[in-house]
Design a protein around this motif. Structure first.
Motif, short mmCIF file in Angstrom:
data_model
loop_
_atom_site.label_atom_id
_atom_site.label_comp_id
_atom_site.label_asym_id
_atom_site.label_seq_id
_atom_site.Cartn_x
_atom_site.Cartn_y
_atom_site.Cartn_z
N HIS A 75 0.83 -1.21 0.00
CA HIS A 75 0.00 0.00 0.00
C HIS A 75 0.87 1.26 0.00
O HIS A 75 0.57 2.23 -0.72
CB HIS A 75 -0.91 0.02 1.23
N ASP A 103 -6.79 -7.85 -4.94
CA ASP A 103 -8.13 -8.02 -4.37
C ASP A 103 -8.25 -7.47 -2.95
O ASP A 103 -9.36 -7.43 -2.40
CB ASP A 103 -8.51 -9.51 -4.36
N ASP A 104 -7.14 -7.06 -2.36
CA ASP A 104 -7.18 -6.48 -1.01
C ASP A 104 -8.03 -5.20 -1.01
O ASP A 104 -7.98 -4.41 -1.96
CB ASP A 104 -5.75 -6.17 -0.57
N ASN A 105 -8.79 -4.99 0.05
CA ASN A 105 -9.72 -3.86 0.10
C ASN A 105 -9.04 -2.50 -0.05
O ASN A 105 -9.52 -1.63 -0.78
CB ASN A 105 -10.52 -3.90 1.41
N LEU A 106 -7.92 -2.30 0.66
CA LEU A 106 -7.25 -1.00 0.59
C LEU A 106 -6.57 -0.82 -0.77
O LEU A 106 -6.53 0.29 -1.30
CB LEU A 106 -6.24 -0.83 1.73
N THR A 107 -6.06 -1.91 -1.34
CA THR A 107 -5.49 -1.82 -2.69
C THR A 107 -6.57 -1.35 -3.66
O THR A 107 -6.33 -0.49 -4.53
CB THR A 107 -4.95 -3.18 -3.17
N LYS A 108 -7.78 -1.90 -3.52
CA LYS A 108 -8.89 -1.48 -4.38
C LYS A 108 -9.21 -0.01 -4.18
O LYS A 108 -9.50 0.72 -5.14
CB LYS A 108 -10.14 -2.33 -4.08
N LYS A 109 -9.16 0.44 -2.93
CA LYS A 109 -9.43 1.85 -2.65
C LYS A 109 -8.38 2.76 -3.30
O LYS A 109 -8.71 3.80 -3.89
CB LYS A 109 -9.47 2.08 -1.13
N ASP A 112 -9.10 2.93 -6.88
CA ASP A 112 -10.23 3.85 -7.15
C ASP A 112 -9.75 5.30 -7.15
O ASP A 112 -10.15 6.10 -8.02
CB ASP A 112 -11.32 3.68 -6.08
N GLU A 132 -9.50 7.35 4.12
CA GLU A 132 -8.40 6.44 4.44
C GLU A 132 -7.19 7.19 4.97
O GLU A 132 -6.76 8.18 4.37
CB GLU A 132 -8.01 5.62 3.21
#
Length: 223
Positions: A75, A103-109, A112, A132
């Motif tokens: 991250h 697929d990790d949530n923060l990676t996706k954020k 985005d 975040e």
């Protein structure tokens, strides 16, 4: 303290440079050093894209090095890379990630947020980064503003002041806004801001270029 920090940063950069020569680049024993160097960059506003990319390559080629804290390092690398827009650091870094990391949530954020910047949805970008803590990283907001200013200057000659302020995100006061204008050599004119290049304000002069007739004749090829 500033001199000491700068000196330490330069020493670590030099060590990273020599560590990445030849096959040494993928030496798993150097991972801890690269991670320490990454955290130093985050804390003090330094950037070494090659060293950070190397962390991701080590994870890619030596999966046994991956621990529970590795995703945190991923991250940080991605956030630092995103700060380099319009350069392509972020794309290069993301290409090294495993599907699990993607697929990790923060990676996706972070993905985005990258998309919002790259597609120039700047007001929405400022809203999303409030959610975040990673986007509170030293220099992140300033780097985003530099990129936004770059895009604005490519897109507009004149822009409404209120609209420009929305694009540039939350600011402490009007003085901060005026400082950004000064840094970019932009002119404030009432309710609008001239963001074009200064030479565009100067009346263009007609330039007449004289060519010898010997050069022109073959081009005309009159028969």
């Amino acid at each position: 303290a500033v001199v000491s920090t700068q000196s330490t940063g330069e020493q670590m950069k030099e060590e990273a440079f020599y560590s990445m020569e030849g096959l040494g680049r993928l030496n798993p024993e150097k991972l801890d050093f690269y991670v320490d160097y990454l955290k130093f960059q985050v804390e003090h506003g330094f950037y070494d894209g090659d060293a950070n990319l190397n962390i991701l390559k080590l994870y890619q080629f030596s999966p046994d090095l991956i621990t529970r804290s590795s995703i945190d390092n991923v991250h940080l690398v991605l956030a630092k890379a995103l700060m380099q827009l319009p350069n392509s650091d972020y794309v290069f870094c993301r290409a090294q990630l495993s599907q699990e990391m993607i697929d990790d949530n923060l990676t996706k954020k972070i993905d985005d947020v990258a998309t919002l910047l790259e597609t120039c949805q700047f007001p929405e970008f400022w809203n999303v980064i409030q959610e975040e803590k990673i986007f509170e990283m030293t220099g992140f907001m300033e780097a985003a503003r530099r990129f936004i200013c770059h895009v604005v200057q490519l897109t507009y000659k004149n822009i409404e002041e209120e609209f420009l302020m929305q694009l540039l995100g939350p600011m402490a006061d009007k003085d901060e806004f005026m400082e950004i204008l000064a840094q970019n050599n932009w002119d404030h004119n009432g309710d609008s801001v001239f963001v074009g290049h200064k030479e565009e304000m100067v009346e263009q002069k007609e330039i007449i270029e004289k060519m010898p007739i010997e050069v022109v004749q073959p081009i005309l090829a009159i028969r």
